[in-house]
Design a protein around this motif. Sequence first.
Motif, PDB file in Angstrom:
ATOM      1  N   HIS A 119       0.827  -1.204   0.000  1.00 23.75           N
ATOM      2  CA  HIS A 119       0.000   0.000   0.000  1.00 23.75           C
ATOM      3  C   HIS A 119       0.865   1.259   0.000  1.00 23.75           C
ATOM      4  O   HIS A 119       2.089   1.186   0.039  1.00 23.75           O
ATOM      5  N   ALA A 120       0.190   2.406  -0.025  1.00 28.91           N
ATOM      6  CA  ALA A 120       0.891   3.678   0.093  1.00 28.91           C
ATOM      7  C   ALA A 120       1.507   3.797   1.486  1.00 28.91           C
ATOM      8  O   ALA A 120       1.106   3.084   2.421  1.00 28.91           O
ATOM      9  N   PRO A 121       2.481   4.697   1.680  1.00 27.35           N
ATOM     10  CA  PRO A 121       3.145   4.790   2.982  1.00 27.35           C
ATOM     11  C   PRO A 121       2.205   5.026   4.163  1.00 27.35           C
ATOM     12  O   PRO A 121       2.522   4.600   5.283  1.00 27.35           O
ATOM     13  N   ASP A 122       1.060   5.638   3.929  1.00 25.29           N
ATOM     14  CA  ASP A 122       0.116   5.855   5.040  1.00 25.29           C
ATOM     15  C   ASP A 122      -0.863   4.701   5.206  1.00 25.29           C
ATOM     16  O   ASP A 122      -1.785   4.771   6.027  1.00 25.29           O
ATOM     17  N   GLY A 123      -0.674   3.629   4.442  1.00 25.00           N
ATOM     18  CA  GLY A 123      -1.536   2.463   4.544  1.00 25.00           C
ATOM     19  C   GLY A 123      -2.720   2.465   3.597  1.00 25.00           C
ATOM     20  O   GLY A 123      -3.461   1.480   3.528  1.00 25.00           O
ATOM     21  N   THR A 124      -2.909   3.552   2.854  1.00 25.12           N
ATOM     22  CA  THR A 124      -4.012   3.627   1.907  1.00 25.12           C
ATOM     23  C   THR A 124      -3.777   2.645   0.751  1.00 25.12           C
ATOM     24  O   THR A 124      -2.681   2.581   0.194  1.00 25.12           O
ATOM     25  N   ALA A 125      -4.798   1.905   0.398  1.00 27.45           N
ATOM     26  CA  ALA A 125      -4.659   0.920  -0.675  1.00 27.45           C
ATOM     27  C   ALA A 125      -4.518   1.621  -2.021  1.00 27.45           C
ATOM     28  O   ALA A 125      -5.229   2.582  -2.323  1.00 27.45           O
ATOM     29  N   TYR A 126      -3.598   1.140  -2.833  1.00 31.16           N
ATOM     30  CA  TYR A 126      -3.509   1.606  -4.211  1.00 31.16           C
ATOM     31  C   TYR A 126      -4.661   1.014  -5.014  1.00 31.16           C
ATOM     32  O   TYR A 126      -5.160  -0.071  -4.717  1.00 31.16           O
ATOM     33  N   ALA A 127      -5.073   1.737  -6.034  1.00 32.76           N
ATOM     34  CA  ALA A 127      -6.116   1.218  -6.913  1.00 32.76           C
ATOM     35  C   ALA A 127      -5.564   0.068  -7.757  1.00 32.76           C
ATOM     36  O   ALA A 127      -4.419   0.098  -8.212  1.00 32.76           O
ATOM     37  N   ASP A 128      -6.379  -0.961  -7.913  1.00 32.95           N
ATOM     38  CA  ASP A 128      -6.106  -2.039  -8.873  1.00 32.95           C
ATOM     39  C   ASP A 128      -4.768  -2.753  -8.622  1.00 32.95           C
ATOM     40  O   ASP A 128      -4.052  -3.104  -9.557  1.00 32.95           O
TER      41      ASP A 128
END
Length: 435
Positions: A119-128
Amino acid sequence: MKIWVDRLVRSGVLERGVLFEADDRGTVVAESTSDGCPPDVLALDAAAPGFANAHSHAFHRALRGRTHESGSFWTWRELMYRAAGRLTPDGYRTFATAVFSEMVAAGWTTVGEFHYVHHAPDGTAYADHAMEIALADAAAAAGIRLVLLDTVYLAGGIGRRLAPEQVRFGDANAAAWLDRWHALRDALADRSPLVTLGAALHSVRAVPRDALGAVAAGLPASVPLHIHLSEQPAENDDCVAAHGLTPTGLLEAEGVLSPRLSVVHATHLTDDDIRLLGAAKVTAVFCPTTEADLGDGIGPAVELRAAGAHLAVGSDQNAVVDPLLELRGLEAGERLRSLRRGRIEPSTLWRIGSDAGYASLGLPAPARMGGPLDLVELDDRSIRTAGGELEQLPLTATASDVVRVVVGGRLVVHDEHAIAEDLRRSIDTLFEEAR
């Protein structure tokens, strides 16, 4: 696609004049012998089935030549987290393409990528599934066979939450990871014949006890499952303190031990651990150059094999990318441990480097009927190998003796100077972002 090999070392046995035929997906569909190479067929001189890198962290390649220090695995790990925190999908696609290309040039035809930077460094999921697709694209571009070992990483240690630098590795829980894994399998379906999906539990440090069995039970039985195991004494001490069991004992109690499991490093084991792992017919993946670089120790390879476990090798942190040096390091470690020579026969080293590594990744043995037509041509007349027996090349050759590499019946050609430039540019960019 047809390929003729004048001298083929398969399972340590020398065969002459072997002609392979592969279908459009690179699978061997016919094999015969011929005294000479038929016209219009690619001819290899001395070759062996392709080598399987059963354990890799591609992004660790960024640390090569930047981390010499006194300290331990734990101090090195802080630098690794810094590198992990700077990866982006587009940057990782470029960087991993260069790393995988370096592997192919060195003779690895298959890689098991132990992947947890989801995921992104803040834990947000990347799309697809952007990070995973980046690795799949990189493997296809490099021409290497990839088993993407998507990794469960839920805790920052036994009983501890994920640290800020670990947040991008994690999913909410085992069920959320399983949902993402099944969706990723759909996303990768038919993307490239070189890419398949496996799974990994990061370690008993990073996967809580109740999640271990849940993950294993939630995966199809045919999917290979890997885990870091007993790499450091501190891991063992923490596990015994929390659960009253060694990491191996914990895996056995939770029903995770089975022939589809590969345990990576397996360095600090008790006699009971060795017995349990052998009885379960697991594969122990040793990474001798990394285990030496990090000061991890030397694991009990011979004892594990005698107990019934299989052995494979990997490049792990990619401080060295050379299948022959990993195999030689396995034998050298055993000699240093035992004060005796000839611990693992060359014929066994060939099988460890090839067939056993492929099996640990859920793949059929290469350069055999029904398996992938993956081959490595080696120079047995170089300054390093001249005068030695072809069958003993794992004890003399290095990646510098790799002449040509075939993956899926196709010759893979890379410009090593171009790979080096791509690596330099990617790593410079990665570290410039830190300033």
